[in-house]
Design an enzyme around this catalytic site. Structure first.
Site, PDB file in Angstrom:
ATOM      1  N   LEU A 148      -2.922 -53.712 -38.757  1.00  0.00           N
ATOM      2  CA  LEU A 148      -2.925 -53.332 -37.474  1.00  0.00           C
ATOM      3  C   LEU A 148      -3.228 -54.290 -36.181  1.00  0.00           C
ATOM      4  O   LEU A 148      -4.053 -55.367 -36.504  1.00  0.00           O
ATOM      5  CB  LEU A 148      -3.970 -52.202 -37.382  1.00  0.00           C
ATOM      6  CG  LEU A 148      -3.756 -51.016 -38.220  1.00  0.00           C
ATOM      7  CD1 LEU A 148      -5.216 -50.235 -38.168  1.00  0.00           C
ATOM      8  CD2 LEU A 148      -2.792 -50.085 -37.813  1.00  0.00           C
ATOM      9  N   GLY A 180      -6.572 -59.229 -36.843  1.00  0.00           N
ATOM     10  CA  GLY A 180      -7.201 -60.475 -36.889  1.00  0.00           C
ATOM     11  C   GLY A 180      -6.032 -61.296 -37.406  1.00  0.00           C
ATOM     12  O   GLY A 180      -6.264 -62.495 -37.775  1.00  0.00           O
ATOM     13  N   SER A 187       4.240 -55.241 -39.113  1.00  0.00           N
ATOM     14  CA  SER A 187       5.318 -54.950 -40.084  1.00  0.00           C
ATOM     15  C   SER A 187       4.802 -53.780 -40.864  1.00  0.00           C
ATOM     16  O   SER A 187       4.184 -53.727 -42.045  1.00  0.00           O
ATOM     17  CB  SER A 187       5.662 -56.052 -41.057  1.00  0.00           C
ATOM     18  OG  SER A 187       4.613 -56.737 -41.473  1.00  0.00           O
TER      19      SER A 187
END
Length: 201
Positions: free
Chosen positions: A49, A53, A122
C-alpha cells in the site's frame, strides 16, 4: 556458438510476438552481461500500500548495493508517473498497463545484467504474476512491504487517505480500489514492527 544462442533466442521470442515484427536478439547474452558486472541480475519487486515503506526501502537497498559494488536501477511508481506512465490514470485498466510497462522495462534491464529494484503498489495479483512470468524463477524476487491500514494512513502526507475516504480522490488503493496482497511472496516485511534498517539487515 553465438549463432546457436541467437537461434535459440529467436525461437523463444517467436512465441511472444506475432505479425510483421522481426525480433532482434543481442549478440551478448544475459549471462555475458552478468559476468562483466560480477553480479546476478534480477528483479526485486516491492509491492504494498501507499505509505507502507516501499520507496524508503528501495532507496536504501539501492544505496547499499552501490556501496558493496553492485549495479542497480530503481523503478519507482511515483517517478514513472512523471514520464513513462504519464498518459495513464488510476483506473484498473491503466494500473494493468502501468505494471505491464514497468515489467517490460525491468526485463530489458535484467537482460543487460542489472539488479532492478521495483517500488510499485501494483495492487493486482494477476499483474504481478504476469510480471513474474517474464523472468526465470531465480530472477524474480517479490517482497510484500506490509503495514496495517491505520499505520499507512498516518504516514502518507497531504492526507491522501482522508481525501479518498471523503470522495475527493477516486480509485485510491486500499480505500475504494482493492489491494490484493501476495499469497506466497519470497519475503514479507511488516514495516509497522521493524525499522527500515532492521528490515534490510
Amino acid at each position: 556458438m553465438y549463432k546457436k544462442q541467437i537461434d535459440v533466442g529467436l525461437k523463444k521470442m517467436e512465441t511472444r510476438y506475432t505479425g510483421p515484427v522481426i525480433p532482434s536478439v543481442a549478440l551478448i547474452t544475459p549471462a555475458g552481461q552478468a559476468l562483466i558486472k560480477r553480479q546476478r541480475p534480477m528483479v526485486i519487486w516491492m509491492t504494498g500500500l501507499s505509505g507502507a515503506g516501499k520507496s524508503t526501502l528501495a532507496r536504501m537497498l539501492g544505496k547499499e548495493l552501490h556501496r558493496v559494488g553492485h549495479h542497480a536501477a530503481l523503478l519507482d511508481g511515483d517517478n514513472l508517473r512523471l514520464g513513462l506512465n504519464n498518459d495513464l490514470d488510476f483506473s484498473d485498466a491503466s494500473r494493468h498497463e502501468s505494471v505491464r510497462r514497468v515489467a517490460e522495462v525491468a526485463r530489458l534491464m535484467v537482460y543487460t545484467g542489472l539488479i532492478v529494484i521495483v517500488s510499485f503498489i501494483s495492487p493486482f495479483r494477476a499483474d504481478r504474476e504476469a510480471a513474474r512470468a517474464l523472468f526465470s524463477r531465480e530472477r524474480f524476487f517479490e517482497v510484500h512491504v506490509d503495514a496495517p491500514l491505520h499505520v499507512v494512513q498516518a504516514r502518507v502526507p497531504q492526507g491522501l487517505y482522508r481525501k479518498a475516504r471523503e470522495g475527493l480522490l477516486g480509485n485510491f488503493t486500499g480505500i475504494d480500489s482493492p489491494y490484493e496482497a501476495p499469497l506466497n511472496p519470497e519475503l514479507r516485511l511488516n514495516t509497522s514492527a521493524t525499522t527500515p534498517e532492521d528490515a534490510l539487515g
